[in-house]
Enzyme design. Structure first.
Site, mmCIF file in Angstrom:
data_model
loop_
_atom_site.group_PDB
_atom_site.id
_atom_site.type_symbol
_atom_site.label_atom_id
_atom_site.label_comp_id
_atom_site.label_asym_id
_atom_site.label_seq_id
_atom_site.Cartn_x
_atom_site.Cartn_y
_atom_site.Cartn_z
ATOM 1 N N GLY A 122 46.075 4.968 -7.294
ATOM 2 C CA GLY A 122 47.488 5.254 -7.561
ATOM 3 C C GLY A 122 48.285 3.970 -7.713
ATOM 4 N N THR A 126 49.375 2.477 -10.302
ATOM 5 C CA THR A 126 50.416 2.446 -11.345
ATOM 6 C C THR A 126 51.697 3.174 -10.916
ATOM 7 N N GLY A 127 51.700 3.783 -9.749
ATOM 8 C CA GLY A 127 52.864 4.539 -9.297
ATOM 9 C C GLY A 127 53.907 3.644 -8.618
ATOM 10 N N ASP A 163 54.830 3.439 -5.412
ATOM 11 C CA ASP A 163 54.368 2.767 -4.189
ATOM 12 C C ASP A 163 53.237 1.789 -4.489
ATOM 13 N N LEU A 199 46.897 6.475 -2.644
ATOM 14 C CA LEU A 199 48.246 6.870 -3.068
ATOM 15 C C LEU A 199 48.183 7.767 -4.297
ATOM 16 N N SER A 252 52.303 14.057 -7.771
ATOM 17 C CA SER A 252 53.232 13.937 -6.642
ATOM 18 C C SER A 252 54.527 14.723 -6.825
ATOM 19 N N TYR A 307 45.084 21.932 -10.351
ATOM 20 C CA TYR A 307 44.901 20.488 -10.557
ATOM 21 C C TYR A 307 45.473 19.716 -9.355
ATOM 22 N N THR A 341 52.802 13.293 3.636
ATOM 23 C CA THR A 341 54.183 13.522 3.221
ATOM 24 C C THR A 341 54.945 14.485 4.131
ATOM 25 N N GLU A 400 56.658 16.762 3.087
ATOM 26 C CA GLU A 400 56.544 18.100 2.488
ATOM 27 C C GLU A 400 55.585 18.982 3.274
ATOM 28 N N TYR A 415 51.735 21.567 -3.608
ATOM 29 C CA TYR A 415 51.642 20.138 -3.269
ATOM 30 C C TYR A 415 51.537 19.948 -1.757
ATOM 31 N N LYS A 427 48.337 18.515 0.467
ATOM 32 C CA LYS A 427 48.467 17.324 1.319
ATOM 33 C C LYS A 427 48.085 17.631 2.779
ATOM 34 N N HIS A 451 60.941 8.445 -0.249
ATOM 35 C CA HIS A 451 61.338 7.043 -0.436
ATOM 36 C C HIS A 451 61.452 6.746 -1.914
HETATM 37 P P1 NAP Z 1 53.897 8.329 -8.092
HETATM 38 O O1 NAP Z 1 54.886 7.317 -8.541
HETATM 39 O O2 NAP Z 1 53.911 9.682 -8.704
HETATM 40 O O3 NAP Z 1 52.435 7.696 -8.290
HETATM 41 C C1 NAP Z 1 51.269 8.464 -8.211
HETATM 42 C C2 NAP Z 1 50.095 7.608 -8.630
HETATM 43 O O4 NAP Z 1 48.916 8.424 -8.590
HETATM 44 C C3 NAP Z 1 50.197 7.089 -10.083
HETATM 45 O O5 NAP Z 1 49.613 5.821 -10.124
HETATM 46 C C4 NAP Z 1 49.346 8.087 -10.851
HETATM 47 O O6 NAP Z 1 48.809 7.576 -12.061
HETATM 48 C C5 NAP Z 1 48.229 8.288 -9.828
HETATM 49 N N1 NAP Z 1 47.439 9.491 -10.079
HETATM 50 C C6 NAP Z 1 47.849 10.755 -10.278
HETATM 51 N N2 NAP Z 1 46.797 11.582 -10.451
HETATM 52 C C7 NAP Z 1 45.691 10.806 -10.361
HETATM 53 C C8 NAP Z 1 44.301 11.045 -10.482
HETATM 54 N N3 NAP Z 1 43.817 12.254 -10.724
HETATM 55 N N4 NAP Z 1 43.435 10.002 -10.312
HETATM 56 C C9 NAP Z 1 43.898 8.758 -10.078
HETATM 57 N N5 NAP Z 1 45.208 8.446 -9.984
HETATM 58 C C10 NAP Z 1 46.080 9.472 -10.119
HETATM 59 O O7 NAP Z 1 53.984 8.545 -6.521
HETATM 60 P P2 NAP Z 1 54.607 7.573 -5.390
HETATM 61 O O8 NAP Z 1 56.018 7.959 -5.190
HETATM 62 O O9 NAP Z 1 54.227 6.177 -5.661
HETATM 63 O O10 NAP Z 1 53.831 8.107 -4.103
HETATM 64 C C11 NAP Z 1 52.570 7.553 -3.724
HETATM 65 C C12 NAP Z 1 51.821 8.558 -2.863
HETATM 66 O O11 NAP Z 1 52.593 8.876 -1.717
HETATM 67 C C13 NAP Z 1 51.524 9.888 -3.535
HETATM 68 O O12 NAP Z 1 50.289 10.339 -3.054
HETATM 69 C C14 NAP Z 1 52.623 10.801 -3.058
HETATM 70 O O13 NAP Z 1 52.187 12.138 -3.072
HETATM 71 C C15 NAP Z 1 52.840 10.277 -1.653
HETATM 72 N N6 NAP Z 1 54.182 10.402 -1.106
HETATM 73 C C16 NAP Z 1 55.260 9.995 -1.808
HETATM 74 C C17 NAP Z 1 56.516 10.064 -1.228
HETATM 75 C C18 NAP Z 1 57.747 9.585 -1.949
HETATM 76 O O14 NAP Z 1 58.852 9.956 -1.533
HETATM 77 N N7 NAP Z 1 57.631 8.737 -2.939
HETATM 78 C C19 NAP Z 1 56.655 10.541 0.088
HETATM 79 C C20 NAP Z 1 55.511 10.935 0.781
HETATM 80 C C21 NAP Z 1 54.274 10.839 0.185
HETATM 81 P P3 NAP Z 1 49.629 7.657 -13.459
HETATM 82 O O15 NAP Z 1 50.597 6.502 -13.407
HETATM 83 O O16 NAP Z 1 48.558 7.509 -14.465
HETATM 84 O O17 NAP Z 1 50.322 8.989 -13.485
HETATM 85 O O1 F7E Z 2 63.567 16.730 -4.866
HETATM 86 C C1 F7E Z 2 66.316 19.124 -5.180
HETATM 87 C C2 F7E Z 2 64.924 19.689 -5.015
HETATM 88 O O2 F7E Z 2 61.862 16.107 -6.560
HETATM 89 C C3 F7E Z 2 64.384 16.569 -3.733
HETATM 90 C C4 F7E Z 2 58.074 13.533 -3.773
HETATM 91 O O3 F7E Z 2 58.001 12.130 -3.777
HETATM 92 O O4 F7E Z 2 59.339 13.557 -1.735
HETATM 93 C C5 F7E Z 2 59.352 13.972 -3.088
HETATM 94 O O5 F7E Z 2 59.452 15.387 -3.175
HETATM 95 C C6 F7E Z 2 65.277 17.794 -3.578
HETATM 96 C C7 F7E Z 2 64.545 19.134 -3.650
HETATM 97 O O6 F7E Z 2 61.708 15.232 -4.175
HETATM 98 C C8 F7E Z 2 66.887 18.776 -8.735
HETATM 99 O O7 F7E Z 2 64.942 21.114 -5.092
HETATM 100 C C9 F7E Z 2 67.935 19.614 -7.033
HETATM 101 O O8 F7E Z 2 65.050 19.985 -2.654
HETATM 102 O O9 F7E Z 2 63.408 14.318 -5.651
HETATM 103 P P1 F7E Z 2 62.631 15.550 -5.419
HETATM 104 P P2 F7E Z 2 60.846 16.157 -3.200
HETATM 105 O O10 F7E Z 2 60.596 17.494 -3.750
HETATM 106 O O11 F7E Z 2 61.505 16.079 -1.866
HETATM 107 C C10 F7E Z 2 58.252 14.072 -0.952
HETATM 108 C C11 F7E Z 2 58.354 13.485 0.434
HETATM 109 C C12 F7E Z 2 56.932 13.863 -1.603
HETATM 110 O O12 F7E Z 2 55.915 13.698 -0.930
HETATM 111 C C13 F7E Z 2 56.851 14.101 -3.062
HETATM 112 O O13 F7E Z 2 55.694 13.472 -3.613
HETATM 113 O O14 F7E Z 2 66.198 17.797 -4.663
HETATM 114 N N1 F7E Z 2 66.779 19.081 -6.582
HETATM 115 N N2 F7E Z 2 68.024 19.441 -8.352
HETATM 116 C C14 F7E Z 2 66.099 18.538 -7.602
HETATM 117 N N3 F7E Z 2 64.922 17.889 -7.649
HETATM 118 C C15 F7E Z 2 64.512 17.448 -8.868
HETATM 119 N N4 F7E Z 2 63.336 16.763 -8.942
HETATM 120 N N5 F7E Z 2 65.240 17.664 -10.005
HETATM 121 C C16 F7E Z 2 66.430 18.334 -9.999
HETATM 122 O O15 F7E Z 2 67.058 18.509 -11.022
#
Ligand code: NAP
Ligand code: F7E
Length: 345
Positions: free
Chosen positions: A9, A11-12, A14, A86, A90, A101, A133, A135, A157, A161, A187
Protein backbone atom coordinates in the site's frame (compact mmCIF):
# COMPACT_ATOMS: atom_id res chain seq x y z
CA UNK A 1 23.39 -3.09 8.61
CA UNK A 2 20.43 -1.07 7.40
CA UNK A 3 16.98 -2.24 8.49
CA UNK A 4 14.69 -3.27 5.65
CA UNK A 5 11.02 -2.31 5.62
CA UNK A 6 8.38 -3.58 3.20
CA UNK A 7 5.21 -1.52 2.71
CA UNK A 8 2.10 -2.99 1.09
CA UNK A 9 0.00 0.00 0.00
CA UNK A 10 3.00 2.27 -0.58
CA UNK A 11 1.17 4.40 -3.17
CA UNK A 12 -1.55 5.43 -0.70
CA UNK A 13 -1.76 8.41 1.65
CA UNK A 14 -0.14 6.61 4.60
CA UNK A 15 2.33 4.67 2.44
CA UNK A 16 3.84 7.93 1.23
CA UNK A 17 4.26 9.48 4.70
CA UNK A 18 5.54 6.23 6.18
CA UNK A 19 8.13 5.93 3.37
CA UNK A 20 9.41 9.43 4.11
CA UNK A 21 9.62 8.66 7.83
CA UNK A 22 11.47 5.35 7.37
CA UNK A 23 13.92 6.82 4.84
CA UNK A 24 14.70 9.59 7.35
CA UNK A 25 15.40 6.85 9.88
CA UNK A 26 17.84 5.30 7.40
CA UNK A 27 15.80 2.23 6.46
CA UNK A 28 15.97 0.56 3.07
CA UNK A 29 12.35 0.91 2.00
CA UNK A 30 10.68 -1.59 -0.31
CA UNK A 31 7.15 -1.02 -1.54
CA UNK A 32 4.54 -3.03 -3.38
CA UNK A 33 2.56 -1.26 -6.07
CA UNK A 34 -0.21 -2.59 -8.29
CA UNK A 35 -0.18 -2.45 -12.02
CA UNK A 36 -2.71 0.15 -13.14
CA UNK A 37 -3.68 1.61 -16.52
CA UNK A 38 -3.06 5.16 -15.30
CA UNK A 39 -0.29 6.42 -13.04
CA UNK A 40 -0.84 5.54 -9.36
CA UNK A 41 2.49 6.73 -7.94
CA UNK A 42 1.78 10.49 -7.65
CA UNK A 43 2.19 10.47 -3.86
CA UNK A 44 5.64 8.85 -3.98
CA UNK A 45 7.07 10.20 -7.25
CA UNK A 46 9.02 12.86 -5.35
CA UNK A 47 10.84 10.07 -3.47
CA UNK A 48 11.33 7.79 -6.46
CA UNK A 49 12.67 10.62 -8.60
CA UNK A 50 15.28 11.56 -6.01
CA UNK A 51 18.38 9.91 -7.55
CA UNK A 52 19.95 9.19 -4.15
CA UNK A 53 16.90 7.37 -2.74
CA UNK A 54 16.10 5.55 -5.98
CA UNK A 55 19.56 4.03 -6.31
CA UNK A 56 20.08 2.94 -2.73
CA UNK A 57 17.09 3.05 -0.47
CA UNK A 58 13.73 3.06 -2.23
CA UNK A 59 12.75 0.02 -4.27
CA UNK A 60 9.35 -0.72 -5.78
CA UNK A 61 7.98 -4.15 -6.69
CA UNK A 62 4.85 -5.10 -8.60
CA UNK A 63 2.44 -7.17 -6.52
CA UNK A 64 -1.07 -7.41 -5.14
CA UNK A 65 -2.34 -8.63 -1.76
CA UNK A 66 -5.02 -10.66 -3.56
CA UNK A 67 -2.23 -12.64 -5.27
CA UNK A 68 -0.53 -15.09 -2.87
CA UNK A 69 2.33 -15.85 -5.26
CA UNK A 70 3.51 -12.26 -5.57
CA UNK A 71 3.10 -11.65 -1.81
CA UNK A 72 5.11 -14.77 -0.97
CA UNK A 73 7.86 -14.18 -3.56
CA UNK A 74 8.44 -10.56 -2.55
CA UNK A 75 8.68 -11.44 1.15
CA UNK A 76 10.99 -14.39 0.44
CA UNK A 77 13.30 -12.21 -1.68
CA UNK A 78 13.54 -9.21 0.67
CA UNK A 79 13.33 -10.88 4.10
CA UNK A 80 12.25 -7.56 5.62
CA UNK A 81 12.72 -6.65 9.27
CA UNK A 82 9.37 -4.85 9.28
CA UNK A 83 6.28 -5.33 7.13
CA UNK A 84 3.54 -2.69 7.15
CA UNK A 85 0.26 -3.93 5.67
CA UNK A 86 -1.45 -0.72 4.55
CA UNK A 87 -2.90 -2.25 1.38
CA UNK A 88 -6.69 -2.10 1.27
CA UNK A 89 -9.79 -1.14 -0.61
CA UNK A 90 -10.14 1.60 1.96
CA UNK A 91 -13.39 3.36 1.00
CA UNK A 92 -16.25 2.41 3.31
CA UNK A 93 -19.05 3.43 0.89
CA UNK A 94 -17.37 1.55 -1.99
CA UNK A 95 -17.15 -1.59 0.18
CA UNK A 96 -20.96 -1.87 -0.04
CA UNK A 97 -20.61 -1.97 -3.84
CA UNK A 98 -17.65 -4.41 -3.98
CA UNK A 99 -17.96 -6.46 -0.78
CA UNK A 100 -16.28 -9.61 -2.09
CA UNK A 101 -13.21 -7.83 -3.44
CA UNK A 102 -13.00 -5.81 -0.21
CA UNK A 103 -12.95 -9.04 1.82
CA UNK A 104 -10.34 -10.57 -0.45
CA UNK A 105 -7.96 -7.60 -0.24
CA UNK A 106 -8.64 -6.30 3.28
CA UNK A 107 -9.22 -9.55 5.19
CA UNK A 108 -7.36 -12.26 3.27
CA UNK A 109 -4.58 -9.84 2.27
CA UNK A 110 -3.39 -9.78 5.89
CA UNK A 111 -3.61 -13.59 6.07
CA UNK A 112 -1.51 -13.99 2.91
CA UNK A 113 1.28 -11.84 4.34
CA UNK A 114 1.23 -13.63 7.71
CA UNK A 115 1.27 -17.03 5.95
CA UNK A 116 4.30 -15.96 3.90
CA UNK A 117 6.16 -14.91 7.08
CA UNK A 118 5.36 -18.32 8.61
CA UNK A 119 6.03 -20.35 5.45
CA UNK A 120 9.47 -18.77 4.89
CA UNK A 121 10.36 -19.16 8.59
CA UNK A 122 10.88 -15.43 9.10
CA UNK A 123 9.39 -15.31 12.63
CA UNK A 124 12.73 -14.27 14.15
CA UNK A 125 13.49 -11.65 11.46
CA UNK A 126 10.20 -10.01 10.49
CA UNK A 127 7.77 -7.87 12.49
CA UNK A 128 4.28 -7.28 11.08
CA UNK A 129 2.01 -4.23 11.36
CA UNK A 130 -1.70 -4.48 10.45
CA UNK A 131 -3.56 -1.28 9.53
CA UNK A 132 -6.67 -1.64 11.67
CA UNK A 133 -9.41 0.94 11.83
CA UNK A 134 -11.97 2.62 14.07
CA UNK A 135 -14.59 1.39 11.55
CA UNK A 136 -14.32 -1.95 13.40
CA UNK A 137 -16.19 -0.27 16.31
CA UNK A 138 -19.08 0.68 13.99
CA UNK A 139 -22.15 0.74 16.24
CA UNK A 140 -20.06 1.77 19.20
CA UNK A 141 -20.36 -0.32 22.35
CA UNK A 142 -18.66 2.28 24.59
CA UNK A 143 -17.68 5.95 24.40
CA UNK A 144 -14.80 6.65 24.00
CA UNK A 145 -13.44 3.50 22.33
CA UNK A 146 -10.29 1.86 23.69
CA UNK A 147 -8.42 -1.45 23.13
CA UNK A 148 -10.98 -3.30 25.27
CA UNK A 149 -14.10 -2.03 23.46
CA UNK A 150 -16.01 -4.73 21.56
CA UNK A 151 -16.19 -4.50 17.77
CA UNK A 152 -19.53 -4.10 15.95
CA UNK A 153 -18.65 -3.30 12.31
CA UNK A 154 -21.34 -1.74 10.10
CA UNK A 155 -19.84 -2.18 6.61
CA UNK A 156 -18.18 -4.90 4.51
CA UNK A 157 -14.98 -2.86 4.98
CA UNK A 158 -15.32 -2.91 8.77
CA UNK A 159 -16.12 -6.63 8.80
CA UNK A 160 -13.08 -7.44 6.61
CA UNK A 161 -10.83 -5.40 8.90
CA UNK A 162 -12.11 -7.28 11.97
CA UNK A 163 -10.98 -10.53 10.32
CA UNK A 164 -7.55 -8.99 9.61
CA UNK A 165 -7.32 -7.81 13.24
CA UNK A 166 -8.08 -11.25 14.66
CA UNK A 167 -5.92 -13.21 12.22
CA UNK A 168 -3.04 -10.93 13.21
CA UNK A 169 -3.62 -11.77 16.89
CA UNK A 170 -4.06 -15.44 16.01
CA UNK A 171 -0.70 -15.68 14.20
CA UNK A 172 0.94 -13.79 17.06
CA UNK A 173 -0.36 -16.29 19.62
CA UNK A 174 -0.17 -19.48 17.53
CA UNK A 175 3.18 -19.00 15.77
CA UNK A 176 4.97 -16.44 17.91
CA UNK A 177 5.13 -13.88 15.12
CA UNK A 178 5.74 -10.26 16.20
CA UNK A 179 2.41 -9.11 14.78
CA UNK A 180 0.72 -5.93 16.03
CA UNK A 181 -2.51 -4.12 15.24
CA UNK A 182 -2.84 -0.36 15.07
CA UNK A 183 -6.48 0.67 15.46
CA UNK A 184 -6.31 4.04 13.79
CA UNK A 185 -9.10 6.60 13.77
CA UNK A 186 -9.64 8.80 10.68
CA UNK A 187 -6.50 10.58 9.58
CA UNK A 188 -6.22 13.05 6.77
CA UNK A 189 -3.71 15.24 4.94
CA UNK A 190 -3.26 17.08 1.65
CA UNK A 191 -2.53 13.61 0.19
CA UNK A 192 -5.92 12.18 1.23
CA UNK A 193 -7.91 10.47 -1.56
CA UNK A 194 -10.27 12.89 -3.33
CA UNK A 195 -13.49 11.07 -2.36
CA UNK A 196 -13.02 11.04 1.42
CA UNK A 197 -15.16 13.68 3.07
CA UNK A 198 -12.48 16.08 4.42
CA UNK A 199 -10.63 16.31 1.11
CA UNK A 200 -13.90 16.55 -0.83
CA UNK A 201 -15.15 19.42 1.38
CA UNK A 202 -11.90 21.39 1.35
CA UNK A 203 -11.30 20.96 -2.35
CA UNK A 204 -14.89 21.99 -3.24
CA UNK A 205 -15.05 24.94 -0.84
CA UNK A 206 -11.75 26.36 -2.14
CA UNK A 207 -13.04 26.02 -5.69
CA UNK A 208 -16.41 27.60 -4.77
CA UNK A 209 -14.60 30.53 -3.13
CA UNK A 210 -12.71 31.23 -6.35
CA UNK A 211 -15.72 30.75 -8.65
CA UNK A 212 -14.51 27.45 -10.14
CA UNK A 213 -17.37 25.34 -8.78
CA UNK A 214 -20.96 26.19 -7.91
CA UNK A 215 -22.08 23.56 -5.39
CA UNK A 216 -20.91 20.80 -3.09
CA UNK A 217 -23.14 17.71 -2.69
CA UNK A 218 -22.77 15.61 0.46
CA UNK A 219 -24.46 12.81 2.42
CA UNK A 220 -24.81 12.49 6.21
CA UNK A 221 -23.83 15.84 7.80
CA UNK A 222 -24.31 14.60 11.37
CA UNK A 223 -21.79 11.72 11.54
CA UNK A 224 -19.02 12.53 14.03
CA UNK A 225 -15.40 11.61 13.52
CA UNK A 226 -12.14 11.83 15.46
CA UNK A 227 -9.80 13.31 12.82
CA UNK A 228 -5.99 13.42 13.07
CA UNK A 229 -3.09 14.01 10.66
CA UNK A 230 -1.61 11.08 8.68
CA UNK A 231 1.96 12.18 9.49
CA UNK A 232 1.39 11.82 13.24
CA UNK A 233 -0.33 8.47 12.71
CA UNK A 234 2.50 7.02 10.58
CA UNK A 235 4.91 7.80 13.40
CA UNK A 236 2.60 5.77 15.67
CA UNK A 237 2.76 2.79 13.26
CA UNK A 238 6.55 2.79 13.47
CA UNK A 239 6.48 3.15 17.27
CA UNK A 240 4.10 0.19 17.52
CA UNK A 241 6.70 -2.04 15.84
CA UNK A 242 9.53 -0.68 18.03
CA UNK A 243 7.66 -1.56 21.26
CA UNK A 244 9.23 -4.39 23.26
CA UNK A 245 6.39 -6.82 22.46
CA UNK A 246 3.65 -7.21 19.87
CA UNK A 247 0.40 -5.61 21.00
CA UNK A 248 -2.68 -3.66 19.85
CA UNK A 249 -2.98 0.12 20.13
CA UNK A 250 -5.66 2.75 19.60
CA UNK A 251 -4.38 5.82 17.76
CA UNK A 252 -6.70 8.84 17.96
CA UNK A 253 -6.88 12.48 19.03
CA UNK A 254 -9.71 12.13 21.57
CA UNK A 255 -11.61 15.03 19.94
CA UNK A 256 -14.70 14.68 17.81
CA UNK A 257 -16.45 16.90 15.23
CA UNK A 258 -19.48 16.38 12.98
CA UNK A 259 -19.20 16.81 9.20
CA UNK A 260 -21.20 20.03 9.58
CA UNK A 261 -18.83 21.35 12.25
CA UNK A 262 -15.91 20.45 9.97
CA UNK A 263 -17.51 22.47 7.13
CA UNK A 264 -17.98 25.43 9.49
CA UNK A 265 -14.30 25.30 10.51
CA UNK A 266 -13.25 25.26 6.83
CA UNK A 267 -15.61 28.16 6.07
CA UNK A 268 -14.18 30.14 8.99
CA UNK A 269 -10.62 29.64 7.72
CA UNK A 270 -11.63 30.61 4.16
CA UNK A 271 -13.59 33.62 5.50
CA UNK A 272 -16.76 32.33 3.83
CA UNK A 273 -20.13 32.77 5.48
CA UNK A 274 -22.42 29.73 5.53
CA UNK A 275 -26.01 29.96 6.73
CA UNK A 276 -27.71 26.59 7.30
CA UNK A 277 -31.43 26.17 6.60
CA UNK A 278 -33.81 23.21 6.23
CA UNK A 279 -33.81 19.67 7.58
CA UNK A 280 -32.89 16.15 6.41
CA UNK A 281 -32.30 15.87 2.66
CA UNK A 282 -33.51 19.48 2.30
CA UNK A 283 -30.84 20.94 4.54
CA UNK A 284 -28.70 23.45 2.62
CA UNK A 285 -25.78 25.78 3.26
CA UNK A 286 -26.23 29.27 1.76
CA UNK A 287 -23.57 31.90 1.01
CA UNK A 288 -23.91 35.60 1.82
CA UNK A 289 -25.73 36.14 -1.52
CA UNK A 290 -28.38 33.65 -0.29
CA UNK A 291 -27.34 31.13 -2.96
CA UNK A 292 -27.28 27.44 -1.93
CA UNK A 293 -23.68 26.20 -2.17
CA UNK A 294 -23.97 23.00 -0.08
CA UNK A 295 -26.74 20.47 -0.62
CA UNK A 296 -27.50 16.89 0.37
CA UNK A 297 -27.67 14.11 -2.21
CA UNK A 298 -29.15 10.75 -1.24
CA UNK A 299 -26.51 8.99 -3.36
CA UNK A 300 -23.89 9.91 -0.76
CA UNK A 301 -25.74 8.24 2.11
CA UNK A 302 -24.61 4.69 2.97
CA UNK A 303 -26.87 1.67 3.63
CA UNK A 304 -25.54 1.94 7.21
CA UNK A 305 -23.34 4.68 8.63
CA UNK A 306 -21.14 4.91 11.69
CA UNK A 307 -22.64 7.84 13.58
CA UNK A 308 -20.00 8.52 16.18
CA UNK A 309 -16.33 7.67 16.69
CA UNK A 310 -14.13 8.92 19.50
CA UNK A 311 -10.85 7.23 20.42
CA UNK A 312 -9.03 6.89 23.72
CA UNK A 313 -5.32 6.50 22.98
CA UNK A 314 -4.09 6.60 26.61
CA UNK A 315 -2.34 3.23 26.17
CA UNK A 316 -0.28 4.52 23.21
CA UNK A 317 0.49 7.70 25.16
CA UNK A 318 1.72 5.72 28.14
CA UNK A 319 3.58 2.83 26.49
CA UNK A 320 4.71 4.32 23.17
CA UNK A 321 5.10 7.93 24.34
CA UNK A 322 2.99 8.86 21.32
CA UNK A 323 0.62 11.76 21.10
CA UNK A 324 -0.71 13.74 18.13
CA UNK A 325 1.06 17.03 17.41
CA UNK A 326 -1.27 18.37 14.71
CA UNK A 327 -4.76 19.51 15.75
CA UNK A 328 -7.80 19.87 13.51
CA UNK A 329 -7.28 23.57 12.81
CA UNK A 330 -3.67 22.98 11.75
CA UNK A 331 -4.79 20.05 9.58
CA UNK A 332 -7.46 22.15 7.85
CA UNK A 333 -5.00 25.00 7.33
CA UNK A 334 -2.46 22.68 5.65
CA UNK A 335 -5.10 21.05 3.45
CA UNK A 336 -6.50 24.43 2.38
CA UNK A 337 -3.03 25.78 1.58
CA UNK A 338 -2.38 22.76 -0.63
CA UNK A 339 -5.69 23.15 -2.51
CA UNK A 340 -5.19 26.87 -3.04
CA UNK A 341 -1.74 26.23 -4.53
CA UNK A 342 -3.32 23.69 -6.91
CA UNK A 343 -6.04 26.14 -7.93
CA UNK A 344 -3.54 28.92 -8.61
CA UNK A 345 -1.50 26.52 -10.80
P1 NAP B 1 -5.35 4.66 0.67
O1 NAP B 1 -4.84 6.03 0.41
O2 NAP B 1 -6.64 4.25 0.07
O3 NAP B 1 -4.21 3.63 0.20
C1 NAP B 1 -4.46 2.26 0.06
C2 NAP B 1 -3.25 1.61 -0.57
O4 NAP B 1 -3.54 0.21 -0.75
C3 NAP B 1 -2.92 2.15 -1.98
O5 NAP B 1 -1.53 2.13 -2.12
C4 NAP B 1 -3.56 1.12 -2.89
O6 NAP B 1 -2.97 1.05 -4.18
C5 NAP B 1 -3.24 -0.14 -2.09
N1 NAP B 1 -4.06 -1.28 -2.49
C6 NAP B 1 -5.39 -1.38 -2.61
N2 NAP B 1 -5.76 -2.63 -2.97
C7 NAP B 1 -4.61 -3.33 -3.09
C8 NAP B 1 -4.30 -4.66 -3.47
N3 NAP B 1 -5.24 -5.53 -3.80
N4 NAP B 1 -2.99 -5.06 -3.46
C9 NAP B 1 -2.01 -4.19 -3.14
N5 NAP B 1 -2.22 -2.90 -2.81
C10 NAP B 1 -3.52 -2.50 -2.78
O7 NAP B 1 -5.47 4.39 2.23
P2 NAP B 1 -4.73 5.14 3.46
O8 NAP B 1 -5.62 6.23 3.91
O9 NAP B 1 -3.32 5.39 3.12
O10 NAP B 1 -4.83 4.01 4.58
C11 NAP B 1 -3.80 3.02 4.71
C12 NAP B 1 -4.37 1.80 5.42
O11 NAP B 1 -4.88 2.18 6.69
C13 NAP B 1 -5.53 1.13 4.70
O12 NAP B 1 -5.43 -0.25 4.95
C14 NAP B 1 -6.76 1.68 5.38
O13 NAP B 1 -7.82 0.76 5.28
C15 NAP B 1 -6.26 1.84 6.80
N6 NAP B 1 -6.86 2.91 7.58
C16 NAP B 1 -6.95 4.16 7.09
C17 NAP B 1 -7.46 5.17 7.90
C18 NAP B 1 -7.55 6.59 7.42
O14 NAP B 1 -8.29 7.37 8.03
N7 NAP B 1 -6.80 6.99 6.43
C19 NAP B 1 -7.86 4.88 9.22
C20 NAP B 1 -7.72 3.57 9.68
C21 NAP B 1 -7.20 2.60 8.87
P3 NAP B 1 -3.47 2.00 -5.40
O15 NAP B 1 -2.78 3.32 -5.17
O16 NAP B 1 -2.99 1.26 -6.59
O17 NAP B 1 -4.96 2.10 -5.30
O1 F7E C 1 -16.58 9.53 5.63
C1 F7E C 1 -19.87 11.12 5.83
C2 F7E C 1 -19.84 9.61 5.73
O2 F7E C 1 -15.47 8.52 3.65
C3 F7E C 1 -16.67 10.13 6.90
C4 F7E C 1 -11.44 5.64 5.68
O3 F7E C 1 -10.12 6.13 5.67
O4 F7E C 1 -11.80 6.43 7.92
C5 F7E C 1 -12.29 6.50 6.60
O5 F7E C 1 -13.63 6.05 6.53
C6 F7E C 1 -18.13 10.43 7.21
C7 F7E C 1 -19.08 9.25 7.00
O6 F7E C 1 -14.44 8.32 5.96
C8 F7E C 1 -20.03 12.38 2.44
O7 F7E C 1 -21.16 9.08 5.66
C9 F7E C 1 -21.09 12.70 4.31
O8 F7E C 1 -19.99 9.20 8.08
O9 F7E C 1 -14.36 10.47 4.83
P1 F7E C 1 -15.18 9.24 4.91
P2 F7E C 1 -14.88 7.01 6.76
O10 F7E C 1 -16.05 6.35 6.17
O11 F7E C 1 -14.97 7.41 8.19
C10 F7E C 1 -11.80 5.11 8.49
C11 F7E C 1 -11.20 5.19 9.87
C12 F7E C 1 -11.14 4.11 7.60
O12 F7E C 1 -10.55 3.14 8.08
C13 F7E C 1 -11.43 4.19 6.15
O13 F7E C 1 -10.45 3.49 5.40
O14 F7E C 1 -18.57 11.45 6.32
N1 F7E C 1 -20.11 11.79 4.54
N2 F7E C 1 -21.06 13.08 3.03
C14 F7E C 1 -19.43 11.57 3.41
N3 F7E C 1 -18.38 10.77 3.15
C15 F7E C 1 -17.90 10.78 1.87
N4 F7E C 1 -16.82 10.00 1.58
N5 F7E C 1 -18.46 11.55 0.89
C16 F7E C 1 -19.54 12.36 1.12
O15 F7E C 1 -20.02 13.03 0.23
Amino acid sequence: MKKKALIFGITGQDGSYLSELLLKKNYEVHGVKRRSSSINTNRIDHIYQDPYQKKRNFILHYGDVTDSTSVSQIIKKIKPNEIYNLAAQSHVAVSFEVPEYTANADALGALRILEAIKFHNLQKITKFYQAGTSEMFGKVQAIPQNEKTDFYPLSPYGVAKVYAHWITRNYREAYNIFASNGILFNHESPRRGETFVTKKIISAMCRIKFGKQKKLFLGNLYAKRDWGHAKDYCLAMWKILQYKKPDDFIIATGKQYSIKQFINLVAEKLKMQIIWKGKGLNEKGYNNKKEPIIECDKNYFRPLDVNTLLGDSSKAKKLLKWKPKINIKMLIEEMIEFELKNISK
